[in-house]
Design a protein around this motif. Sequence first.
Motif, short mmCIF file in Angstrom:
data_model
loop_
_atom_site.label_atom_id
_atom_site.label_comp_id
_atom_site.label_asym_id
_atom_site.label_seq_id
_atom_site.Cartn_x
_atom_site.Cartn_y
_atom_site.Cartn_z
N ASP A 146 0.80 -1.22 0.00
CA ASP A 146 0.00 0.00 0.00
C ASP A 146 0.83 1.28 0.00
O ASP A 146 0.28 2.37 -0.13
N SER A 147 2.13 1.15 0.20
CA SER A 147 2.98 2.34 0.23
C SER A 147 4.18 2.12 -0.68
O SER A 147 4.67 1.01 -0.83
N GLU A 148 4.65 3.21 -1.27
CA GLU A 148 5.77 3.15 -2.20
C GLU A 148 7.06 3.49 -1.46
O GLU A 148 7.18 4.55 -0.85
N PHE A 149 8.02 2.58 -1.54
CA PHE A 149 9.31 2.78 -0.87
C PHE A 149 10.12 3.83 -1.63
O PHE A 149 10.26 3.76 -2.84
N LYS A 150 10.69 4.82 -0.91
CA LYS A 150 11.40 5.91 -1.56
C LYS A 150 12.87 6.01 -1.17
O LYS A 150 13.73 6.09 -2.03
N THR A 151 13.15 6.05 0.13
CA THR A 151 14.50 6.38 0.58
C THR A 151 14.88 5.53 1.79
O THR A 151 14.02 5.18 2.60
N LEU A 152 16.17 5.22 1.89
CA LEU A 152 16.68 4.44 3.02
C LEU A 152 18.03 4.98 3.45
O LEU A 152 18.90 5.24 2.61
N TYR A 153 18.19 5.17 4.76
CA TYR A 153 19.51 5.46 5.33
C TYR A 153 19.74 4.49 6.48
O TYR A 153 18.83 4.18 7.25
N ARG A 154 20.98 4.02 6.60
CA ARG A 154 21.34 3.10 7.66
C ARG A 154 22.20 3.85 8.67
O ARG A 154 23.16 4.53 8.31
N LEU A 155 21.85 3.71 9.94
CA LEU A 155 22.49 4.48 11.00
C LEU A 155 23.06 3.54 12.06
O LEU A 155 22.74 2.36 12.10
N VAL A 156 23.87 4.10 12.95
CA VAL A 156 24.41 3.39 14.12
C VAL A 156 25.01 2.05 13.70
O VAL A 156 24.63 0.99 14.21
N GLY A 157 25.94 2.09 12.74
CA GLY A 157 26.59 0.86 12.32
C GLY A 157 25.61 -0.14 11.74
O GLY A 157 25.74 -1.35 11.97
N ALA B 187 16.40 4.42 8.75
CA ALA B 187 15.43 5.50 8.58
C ALA B 187 14.92 5.40 7.15
O ALA B 187 15.70 5.47 6.20
N LEU B 188 13.61 5.20 7.00
CA LEU B 188 13.02 4.91 5.70
C LEU B 188 11.92 5.90 5.36
O LEU B 188 11.19 6.34 6.26
N GLU B 189 11.81 6.22 4.09
CA GLU B 189 10.74 7.09 3.61
C GLU B 189 9.81 6.31 2.69
O GLU B 189 10.26 5.60 1.79
N PHE B 190 8.51 6.42 2.95
CA PHE B 190 7.49 5.80 2.11
C PHE B 190 6.49 6.86 1.66
O PHE B 190 6.27 7.85 2.36
N VAL B 191 5.85 6.62 0.53
CA VAL B 191 4.69 7.40 0.11
C VAL B 191 3.47 6.50 0.19
O VAL B 191 3.46 5.41 -0.38
N LEU C 249 -1.22 9.84 -0.22
CA LEU C 249 -0.23 10.71 -0.86
C LEU C 249 0.73 11.36 0.13
O LEU C 249 1.63 12.11 -0.27
N ASP C 250 0.57 11.10 1.44
CA ASP C 250 1.57 11.55 2.42
C ASP C 250 2.89 10.81 2.19
O ASP C 250 2.91 9.61 1.87
N SER C 251 4.00 11.52 2.40
CA SER C 251 5.29 10.87 2.60
C SER C 251 5.52 10.75 4.10
O SER C 251 5.21 11.68 4.84
N VAL C 252 6.02 9.61 4.53
CA VAL C 252 6.27 9.40 5.95
C VAL C 252 7.69 8.88 6.13
O VAL C 252 8.19 8.12 5.30
N VAL C 253 8.34 9.31 7.20
CA VAL C 253 9.67 8.83 7.56
C VAL C 253 9.54 7.99 8.82
O VAL C 253 8.99 8.45 9.83
N ILE C 254 10.02 6.76 8.75
CA ILE C 254 9.94 5.82 9.87
C ILE C 254 11.35 5.44 10.29
O ILE C 254 12.21 5.15 9.44
N VAL C 255 11.60 5.45 11.59
CA VAL C 255 12.89 5.04 12.13
C VAL C 255 12.68 3.77 12.95
O VAL C 255 11.75 3.70 13.76
N THR C 256 13.52 2.77 12.73
CA THR C 256 13.31 1.48 13.37
C THR C 256 14.61 0.70 13.51
O THR C 256 15.56 0.92 12.75
N THR C 257 14.61 -0.20 14.48
CA THR C 257 15.72 -1.14 14.62
C THR C 257 15.46 -2.42 13.83
O THR C 257 16.31 -3.30 13.78
N ASN C 258 14.29 -2.51 13.20
CA ASN C 258 13.99 -3.64 12.32
C ASN C 258 14.57 -3.33 10.94
O ASN C 258 14.16 -2.38 10.28
N THR C 259 15.52 -4.11 10.50
CA THR C 259 16.23 -3.79 9.26
C THR C 259 15.66 -4.53 8.05
O THR C 259 16.39 -4.84 7.11
N SER C 260 14.36 -4.80 8.05
CA SER C 260 13.75 -5.44 6.88
C SER C 260 12.35 -4.90 6.61
O SER C 260 11.50 -5.60 6.06
N LEU C 261 12.08 -3.66 7.00
CA LEU C 261 10.75 -3.06 6.83
C LEU C 261 10.47 -2.84 5.34
O LEU C 261 11.28 -2.29 4.62
#
Length: 452
Positions: free
Chosen positions: A368-379, A384-388, A432-444
């Motif tokens: 239901d959401s389109e994957f846009k951006t991914l950054y990997r943090l803390v090793g 941190a992921l962006e979806f539309v 049509l919102d873009s949302v940024v989600i931060v998680t320790t789950n590395t397979s969202l």
Amino acid sequence: MNIVIVGLGKFGIEITEHLSKENHNIIVIDTKQSIIEDIVGQFDVKGYCGNGASYLTQKEAFDGKDTDLLIATTSTDEANILCCLVAKKLGVNQTIARVRNPEYALHAQLMHNELGISMTLNPDLDTAIEIFRILRYPSALQVESFANGKVDLVEIKIDANSLLKDTSLVKIKDKYKVKILICAVKRNEEVIIPNGDFTLKEGDYVYVTADSKELATAFKKLKLVQSRLSSTMIIGGGKITYYLASMLLENNISVKIIEKDKNICKVLSELLPKALIINGEGTNQKLLLSEGISDVDSTVSLTGMDETNIVISSFANTLNLKKVVTKVSNSNYDLILKNVGLDIVVSPKEIFSSHIIRYVRGMANTLDSEFKTLYRLVGNKVEALEFVISKATSYTSIPLKDLHIKKNYLLACIIRENQVIIPSGKDTLEPLDSVVIVTTNTSLMDVSEILE
């Protein structure tokens, strides 16, 4: 997905490790049997020894199976381009080529339109961009951007004099009236997705999201602002140095480059006439001091050796410069870096792998959401992921306080019609919102996965 990776240097091994953990069917190709055996022994992948740019090698490696993606990451640009062209002839849906030569980088659109290569990646250019972002924010250790630059995610460290020390997140918001969200904290070896009651401590590494326009104001209120950098010294004269120096000079930041190879110095002096190019050994402390390392605002260690970069940056760190940036490829040095106080570290292979993972997840995303951006943090422990959100769903138009979000997931911000919203319980997610989600789950893979 069925993915083929050609070339098992440090970049190929890095993406093999990450993609194999995401349950893709991986075939690796390299010319050295010993490397193939080592990688097959480490990861759940299949290996094939041969020339990855050869039609026969690829045909035998694919073994008649449909292949979704081929990633060419050998040490040679031309071989990577040829790998992709052969793969397209064999019916591979999408291809990615690692291309480092600045001349080829200028023709990325041509390669896409005329040659059918889905994406070219230049880890040297991407690393330079990452360092440039860091140098633009003197108070930040790391800077990432979402929603075409509308939202920034920055890393800061809580020191003994910080206004944020021994303060809960709720009190920070109420007392300083700042429009930021603290979305992750690294404390010692623990990574925490905090709630409002969480209290920051000295030594914490804190990841903050905010509207890029609001961030400077928030930093002023929190007394995190340092004056803009005006000068930097770069040690090492490779491709990253060329790209970075070009960006810095365009922004009126003076640049000195120390390089031990006379021929490279000549080339750089022609390409970068506004930079001061010095022929010398970057580990020579007397040379660095005589060339004014103690007078510049920042240093960036970009030699080809991790150990050399660590030594140079450790010396620079004793001079109380505003920024000391270190390029390190070997993750085994993490403990050493921590012990010598080097907080700002960039890794070209990790930046490269993040781009690959972002692309692969975008290919796989069909929900239901389109994957846009991914950054990997803390090793790589936090993403941190962006979806539309592409359409109305079971979770849209419902106040966030009424949605049950799983532990270790944080909705960091919402971008709606070019407006950045730091979410509260009363806010909702809308189509049509873009949302940024931060998680320790590395397979969202989809926004819906954050809900219980």
